[in-house]
Design an enzyme around this catalytic site. Sequence first.
Site, short mmCIF file in Angstrom:
data_model
loop_
_atom_site.label_atom_id
_atom_site.label_comp_id
_atom_site.label_asym_id
_atom_site.label_seq_id
_atom_site.Cartn_x
_atom_site.Cartn_y
_atom_site.Cartn_z
N ASP A 35 0.84 -1.20 0.00
CA ASP A 35 0.00 0.00 0.00
C ASP A 35 0.87 1.26 0.00
O ASP A 35 0.60 2.23 -0.71
CB ASP A 35 -0.92 -0.01 1.23
CG ASP A 35 -1.66 -1.33 1.35
OD1 ASP A 35 -2.39 -1.67 0.41
OD2 ASP A 35 -1.49 -2.02 2.37
N HIS A 87 -4.72 -3.21 6.62
CA HIS A 87 -4.52 -3.51 5.20
C HIS A 87 -5.86 -3.97 4.64
O HIS A 87 -6.16 -5.16 4.53
CB HIS A 87 -3.46 -4.58 4.99
CG HIS A 87 -3.45 -5.08 3.57
ND1 HIS A 87 -3.02 -4.30 2.52
CD2 HIS A 87 -3.85 -6.25 3.02
CE1 HIS A 87 -3.16 -4.98 1.39
NE2 HIS A 87 -3.66 -6.16 1.67
P1 NAX Z 1 -2.33 -18.24 -3.83
O1 NAX Z 1 -3.70 -18.79 -3.63
O2 NAX Z 1 -1.73 -18.21 -5.18
O3 NAX Z 1 -1.32 -19.02 -2.88
C1 NAX Z 1 -1.59 -19.28 -1.55
C2 NAX Z 1 -0.84 -20.56 -1.19
O4 NAX Z 1 -0.96 -20.75 0.22
C3 NAX Z 1 -1.39 -21.80 -1.86
O5 NAX Z 1 -0.36 -22.49 -2.53
C4 NAX Z 1 -1.93 -22.62 -0.70
O6 NAX Z 1 -1.79 -24.03 -0.88
C5 NAX Z 1 -1.05 -22.12 0.44
N1 NAX Z 1 -1.59 -22.39 1.77
C6 NAX Z 1 -2.89 -22.34 2.18
N2 NAX Z 1 -2.98 -22.71 3.47
C7 NAX Z 1 -1.72 -22.94 3.90
C8 NAX Z 1 -1.18 -23.37 5.14
N3 NAX Z 1 -1.97 -23.62 6.19
N4 NAX Z 1 0.16 -23.53 5.23
C9 NAX Z 1 0.95 -23.31 4.16
N5 NAX Z 1 0.49 -22.92 2.95
C10 NAX Z 1 -0.83 -22.74 2.83
O7 NAX Z 1 -2.37 -16.78 -3.18
P2 NAX Z 1 -1.36 -15.56 -3.39
O8 NAX Z 1 -1.80 -14.76 -4.55
O9 NAX Z 1 0.03 -16.07 -3.35
O10 NAX Z 1 -1.68 -14.68 -2.10
C11 NAX Z 1 -1.37 -15.12 -0.81
C12 NAX Z 1 -2.00 -14.23 0.24
O11 NAX Z 1 -1.48 -12.90 0.14
C13 NAX Z 1 -3.51 -14.09 0.11
O12 NAX Z 1 -4.07 -14.21 1.41
C14 NAX Z 1 -3.68 -12.67 -0.38
O13 NAX Z 1 -4.93 -12.13 -0.02
C15 NAX Z 1 -2.55 -11.99 0.30
N6 NAX Z 1 -2.13 -10.68 -0.23
C16 NAX Z 1 -1.73 -9.74 0.65
C17 NAX Z 1 -1.27 -8.50 0.26
C18 NAX Z 1 -0.82 -7.48 1.25
O14 NAX Z 1 -0.50 -6.37 0.83
N7 NAX Z 1 -0.75 -7.76 2.56
C19 NAX Z 1 -1.24 -8.13 -1.17
C20 NAX Z 1 -1.28 -9.30 -2.10
C21 NAX Z 1 -2.16 -10.43 -1.66
O15 NAX Z 1 -3.48 -10.14 -2.02
#
Ligand code: NAX
Length: 328
Positions: free
Chosen positions: A159, A187
């Site tokens: 952000d 956030h």
């Molecule tokens: P993806 O869905 O591509 O990847 C998430 C991964 O996490 C998957 O491979 C899944 O198997 C794994 N996972 C789920 N539960 C788990 C657990 N208990 N232990 C280990 N791995 C686990 O999502 P992606 O685009 O990589 O985004 C990841 C996270 O970042 C999401 O929650 C998203 O909302 C968040 N974000 C946060 C941002 C921020 O500024 N704070 C910005 C970008 C993003 O939106």
Amino acid sequence: AQAPVNVTVTGAAGQIGYALLFRIASGQLLGQDTPVRLRLLEVPQAVKAAEGTAMELDDCAFPLLKGIDIFDDPNSGFEGANIGLLVGARPRGPGMERGDLLKANGGIFKPQGAAINAGAADDIRVLVVGNPANTNALIAQAHAPDVPAERFTAMTRLDHNRALSQLAAKLNVSVTDIKKLTIWGNHSATQYPDIFQSEVGGANGAAAVDDEKWLAEEFIPTVAKRGAAIIDARGASSAASAANAAIDHVHDWVNGTPEGDWTSAGVVSDGSYGVPEGLISSFPVTARGGRFEIVQGLDINAFSRSRIDASVAELAAERDTVTELGLV
Ligand code: NAX
């Protein structure tokens, strides 16, 4: 030679993981003198995909990368971790209420916090990226009573960087000309990007803009809703920019922020600026000696005050919900 730093990345097989791991292994997280060992934590069904990413990391022959291990349980994944990047989270599904979302993520961040408490290195530093990042960080922190609370942080650097870029475009200056921008609060869509403290080429940023309508109707919503705009355009959520922000956050935490500037991070509130103690809220922060410190003594005008209060109220409500759910 320096001992390798253990970096645990959760959600390693996801899209942010794919953008993040290569940059960590190339030395961009901790610097060109610091070897790293990667510990990838995934759910069992994504371990194979993580193995594929590990094969590609091998194929880069990164000089600083001293090993990759893949885990599907948090206790092993966080064993000896010096840095934890908690990216994997449960996304909001169709028809899912906020309480359901917080509950599902509690099922992830509670055991991860406990695993960090049990087995991480004494200098563990945690950045939570997975949403809802602030409250997920709060849940993990609550289950790691032996780790100083200040070691748990949530990412608002994306952000912050979005705000820098938008303000630079408006004023037709370089992002490097802008100092002291702040993201306050959660956030989420309620976050408040604050330019009243900012400096642009030595002058005040808000004075340089001199357009409160632009501020309220363009700048703030553009920054706050940028994630949705990226999804609209790209058909997938921010990944490379999120990974970049995670690199920036940890890099500055460890190496310090530049003199005469600050950045934004979700850190445990000490009560500063009326943010209830213990909430993990975004603040203006400097980093020195491996610690974030909240910038003190800023004058908060009425425009800023109401927006900070609204975002902090949302954080407090999230904390109430996870308290009722027994997650903190
Ligand atoms: P993806 O869905 O591509 O990847 C998430 C991964 O996490 C998957 O491979 C899944 O198997 C794994 N996972 C789920 N539960 C788990 C657990 N208990 N232990 C280990 N791995 C686990 O999502 P992606 O685009 O990589 O985004 C990841 C996270 O970042 C999401 O929650 C998203 O909302 C968040 N974000 C946060 C941002 C921020 O500024 N704070 C910005 C970008 C993003 O939106």
